[in-house]
Design a protein around this motif. Structure first.
Motif, PDB file in Angstrom:
ATOM      1  N   ALA A 257       0.854  -1.195   0.000  1.00  0.00           N
ATOM      2  CA  ALA A 257       0.000   0.000   0.000  1.00  0.00           C
ATOM      3  C   ALA A 257       0.883   1.235   0.000  1.00  0.00           C
ATOM      4  O   ALA A 257       1.564   1.521   0.994  1.00  0.00           O
ATOM      5  CB  ALA A 257      -0.908  -0.002   1.227  1.00  0.00           C
ATOM      6  N   PRO A 258       0.921   1.991  -1.090  1.00  0.00           N
ATOM      7  CA  PRO A 258       1.766   3.186  -1.147  1.00  0.00           C
ATOM      8  C   PRO A 258       1.286   4.245  -0.160  1.00  0.00           C
ATOM      9  O   PRO A 258       0.143   4.215   0.305  1.00  0.00           O
ATOM     10  CB  PRO A 258       1.606   3.669  -2.595  1.00  0.00           C
ATOM     11  N   ARG A 259       2.166   5.172   0.153  1.00  0.00           N
ATOM     12  CA  ARG A 259       1.825   6.234   1.104  1.00  0.00           C
ATOM     13  C   ARG A 259       0.579   6.981   0.635  1.00  0.00           C
ATOM     14  O   ARG A 259       0.491   7.415  -0.520  1.00  0.00           O
ATOM     15  CB  ARG A 259       2.995   7.198   1.266  1.00  0.00           C
ATOM     16  N   ASN A 260      -0.367   7.118   1.557  1.00  0.00           N
ATOM     17  CA  ASN A 260      -1.620   7.806   1.244  1.00  0.00           C
ATOM     18  C   ASN A 260      -1.872   8.853   2.336  1.00  0.00           C
ATOM     19  O   ASN A 260      -2.035   8.508   3.504  1.00  0.00           O
ATOM     20  CB  ASN A 260      -2.780   6.805   1.183  1.00  0.00           C
ATOM     21  N   GLU A 261      -1.894  10.119   1.947  1.00  0.00           N
ATOM     22  CA  GLU A 261      -2.028  11.206   2.917  1.00  0.00           C
ATOM     23  C   GLU A 261      -3.447  11.765   2.930  1.00  0.00           C
ATOM     24  O   GLU A 261      -4.108  11.830   1.895  1.00  0.00           O
ATOM     25  CB  GLU A 261      -1.052  12.340   2.584  1.00  0.00           C
ATOM     26  N   THR A 262      -3.888  12.183   4.112  1.00  0.00           N
ATOM     27  CA  THR A 262      -5.157  12.897   4.252  1.00  0.00           C
ATOM     28  C   THR A 262      -4.856  14.270   4.819  1.00  0.00           C
ATOM     29  O   THR A 262      -4.265  14.386   5.900  1.00  0.00           O
ATOM     30  CB  THR A 262      -6.128  12.153   5.185  1.00  0.00           C
ATOM     31  N   LEU A 263      -5.271  15.317   4.101  1.00  0.00           N
ATOM     32  CA  LEU A 263      -5.026  16.696   4.513  1.00  0.00           C
ATOM     33  C   LEU A 263      -6.334  17.366   4.921  1.00  0.00           C
ATOM     34  O   LEU A 263      -7.402  17.064   4.379  1.00  0.00           O
ATOM     35  CB  LEU A 263      -4.384  17.496   3.368  1.00  0.00           C
ATOM     36  N   ALA A 264      -6.246  18.290   5.858  1.00  0.00           N
ATOM     37  CA  ALA A 264      -7.425  19.058   6.253  1.00  0.00           C
ATOM     38  C   ALA A 264      -7.811  20.014   5.128  1.00  0.00           C
ATOM     39  O   ALA A 264      -6.941  20.547   4.423  1.00  0.00           O
ATOM     40  CB  ALA A 264      -7.135  19.844   7.532  1.00  0.00           C
ATOM     41  N   ASN A 265      -9.115  20.223   4.963  1.00  0.00           N
ATOM     42  CA  ASN A 265      -9.567  21.074   3.855  1.00  0.00           C
ATOM     43  C   ASN A 265      -9.759  22.533   4.263  1.00  0.00           C
ATOM     44  O   ASN A 265     -10.109  23.374   3.435  1.00  0.00           O
ATOM     45  CB  ASN A 265     -10.878  20.535   3.253  1.00  0.00           C
ATOM     46  N   GLY A 266      -9.532  22.841   5.529  1.00  0.00           N
ATOM     47  CA  GLY A 266      -9.641  24.231   5.973  1.00  0.00           C
ATOM     48  C   GLY A 266     -11.054  24.703   6.225  1.00  0.00           C
ATOM     49  O   GLY A 266     -11.277  25.891   6.509  1.00  0.00           O
ATOM     50  N   LYS A 267     -12.036  23.798   6.124  1.00  0.00           N
ATOM     51  CA  LYS A 267     -13.439  24.181   6.319  1.00  0.00           C
ATOM     52  C   LYS A 267     -13.994  23.732   7.670  1.00  0.00           C
ATOM     53  O   LYS A 267     -15.190  23.828   7.923  1.00  0.00           O
ATOM     54  CB  LYS A 267     -14.293  23.595   5.190  1.00  0.00           C
ATOM     55  N   GLY A 268     -13.121  23.212   8.520  1.00  0.00           N
ATOM     56  CA  GLY A 268     -13.564  22.787   9.841  1.00  0.00           C
ATOM     57  C   GLY A 268     -14.139  23.942  10.647  1.00  0.00           C
ATOM     58  O   GLY A 268     -13.727  25.098  10.474  1.00  0.00           O
ATOM     59  N   GLU A 269     -15.068  23.649  11.540  1.00  0.00           N
ATOM     60  CA  GLU A 269     -15.805  24.702  12.238  1.00  0.00           C
ATOM     61  C   GLU A 269     -15.349  24.927  13.682  1.00  0.00           C
ATOM     62  O   GLU A 269     -16.000  25.653  14.432  1.00  0.00           O
ATOM     63  CB  GLU A 269     -17.300  24.386  12.180  1.00  0.00           C
ATOM     64  N   PHE A 270     -14.223  24.289  14.082  1.00  0.00           N
ATOM     65  CA  PHE A 270     -13.659  24.590  15.401  1.00  0.00           C
ATOM     66  C   PHE A 270     -12.140  24.625  15.276  1.00  0.00           C
ATOM     67  O   PHE A 270     -11.432  23.829  15.852  1.00  0.00           O
ATOM     68  CB  PHE A 270     -14.098  23.558  16.448  1.00  0.00           C
TER      69      PHE A 270
END
Length: 526
Positions: A257-270
């Motif tokens: 399984a190659p490296r898979n990143e999850t980034l924040a989208n900047g739309k979080g509400e806190f």
């Protein structure tokens, strides 16, 4: 004759070998040949399904503690809490002296719609008597649950009504919530407790958070104590609520399984208010992803005890008969590259890790925890030292509270006496309680556990051969009173009110409030 039979056997084995050579690797061919030989030539009949299941279980046992096999029935039970619903009649219940006592019907659920009330005793399901027959809770559940829109007849005994009542309930989808509690714990500070990471967790959290923000929430205590994890995607969605755009939440990587990143989208509400996350030794997996991301980005303060240490990603492999293999395919890593997974070289040591932590004093004293320098990393913004290789180490350590727990109290709980007392008290006093206390706030302020109630509890303990010990009783008395009040609140209202009472004695919750009400929060994050 013997030579002829031997020739036939060898010919058959050759045919099996030739057949197996058409499929997969030499190792797989060998396995196929062994199974075919056993099923065709073994002296007695064999249960092929059972034999294959056992082989799968033994193979997975050679890998890691979280690569597992589940049969079709286990898969169904396992998925229900995470998928967010099941199909049934919609009641919270407890077994009291071989009788199903309704604690609360689910709001707007099938049972409430036909008139079933809290305090009702369900004594029969269709033609099957379930009261006083020593039937297991699992067997009762099987009778109560069923496909959506199917009907079931329930015979109910109601206090104050002479004859049994019969209700026909049309089963429906019953929601299973991820959030146990959500309330303003003090002016400006909200509290949200999440018990698992399921399909609806992020949605439930956003709804609760918006409601608290309407009530003036500026700071948040996020309680992940005892949260064993769940869906990776749900953890990613929750962490997204707290982080800025393009900040790494987690990445996964494995042999294939190659490296898979999850980034924040900047739309979080806190993304701006002060945040305290509570963890303990049972906080695991998805909960550690959220905690790790918050700690690595210096977004909040982690309070409690070192978390469980599960950093492996499982992929479900459905099999044709409804069974399933959950196979570890990757490890997950926090934004600073920490692997949270604790060692699993020995399954015995892995399973008794929490016992070892207790015996070594780790749960009582942070000084007993030692990390090698190789596991130290720096946080992303403030360059604080944090640790990998075996759970999330909190920024503020809170020892497990052993001062209130005694053998006398443990026996009262273990024998179900605390629960039985609460059920009987509610059953005998429901009308006067609901009449006197119109809301939880009034109840919480004015209701106290009386000496008469405590005397009755002790008498029930005597009948169940829980030997009274005055010293231990006095030591555990504050906890006993809090538990009784919390359980009564739960039965009159819901689980939210249970935690509102219990949190008054929860050391980690109280430490979180102390941090927010002093200069400690700012001191730690600078």
């Amino acid at each position: 004759m013997i030579m002829k039979k031997l020739s036939i056997l060898l010919a058959c084995l050759w045919a099996i070998t030739a057949h197996a050579q058409n499929f997969g690797s030499p190792a797989l061919q060998k396995l196929q040949m062994a199974e075919m030989a056993i099923s065709r030539f073994y002296v007695d009949e064999v249960d092929e399904d059972k034999m294959v299941e056992e082989a799968i279980i033994k193979m997975l046992a050679q890998l890691d503690p979280h690569s597992t096999y589940s049969n079709a029935e286990e898969v169904k039970k396992m998925n229900e809490p995470l998928q967010g619903n099941f199909e049934g009649i919609g009641v919270q219940f407890q077994m009291v002296e071989d009788t199903l006592l309704v604690i609360q019907p689910v709001s707007n659920g099938p049972s409430e719609k036909v008139g079933i009330l809290a305090g009702d005793r369900i004594v029969a399901v269709n033609d099957s008597t379930i009261a006083g027959v020593k039937m297991s809770t699992e067997d009762i559940m099987k009778r109560l649950r069923g496909p959506k829109d199917s009907k079931v007849n329930l015979t109910v005994i109601r206090r104050g009504v002479k004859d049994p009542l019969v209700f026909t309930v049309k089963r429906d989808k019953i929601p299973i919530y991820s959030l146990d509690a959500s309330y303003m714990i003090q002016p400006g500070t909200g509290y949200i407790r999440i018990n698992r990471f399921g399909a609806t967790t992020a949605e439930e959290f956003k709804k609760a958070m918006k409601e608290l923000q309407k009530q003036g929430m500026k700071d948040l205590i996020l309680d992940l104590q005892g949260n064993g994890g769940g869906y990776l995607s749900a953890a990613q969605d929750l962490a997204n609520e707290f982080l800025d755009q393009n900040e790494l939440i987690v990445y996964t990587e494995g042999r294939t399984a190659p490296r898979n990143e999850t980034l924040a989208n900047g739309k979080g509400e806190f993304r701006n208010g002060r945040l305290v996350v509570l963890v303990d030794e049972y906080t695991a997996s998805a909960s550690e992803i959220v905690s790790g991301a918050i700690q690595d980005w210096d977004r909040g303060v982690i309070v409690g005890r070192r978390s469980f240490g599960k950093g492996l990603v499982q992929r479900p492999v459905p099999l044709q008969d409804g069974s399933m293999i959950r196979l570890t395919v990757a490890r997950y890593y926090t934004p600073t590259g920490r692997s949270i997974q604790k060692p699993y070289n020995s399954e015995t040591d892995y399973n008794k890790d929490l016992i070892d932590r207790f015996n070594h004093g780790e749960l009582m004293n942070a000084d007993s925890i030692h990390f090698p320098d190789s596991l130290k990393v720096q946080t992303k913004k403030l360059k604080r030292t944090v640790y990998g290789g075996g759970g999330i180490m909190p920024d503020y350590f809170v020892p497990i509270d052993t001062t209130l727990f005694t053998n006398y109290h443990r026996n009262l709980v273990a024998k179900g006496i605390v629960s039985k007392f609460t059920m009987k008290y509610i059953e005998n006093h429901r009308k006067e309680l609901t009449s006197e206390y119109k809301n939880f706030e009034d109840f919480n302020k004015k209701f106290n556990i009386s000496n008469d109630m405590l005397s009755t509890l002790r008498e029930m303990g005597d009948k169940e051969e829980v030997k009274f010990n005055e010293e231990q009783y006095q030591k555990s008395l504050p906890l006993i009173k809090t538990q009784l009040k919390a359980l009564i609140a739960r039965d009159l209202w819901d689980i939210n009110e249970y935690f509102r009472v219990m949190n008054t004695t929860n050391e980690s919750v109280q430490k979180a409030l102390e941090i927010l009400n002093s200069g400690e929060y700012k001191a730690k994050l600078k």
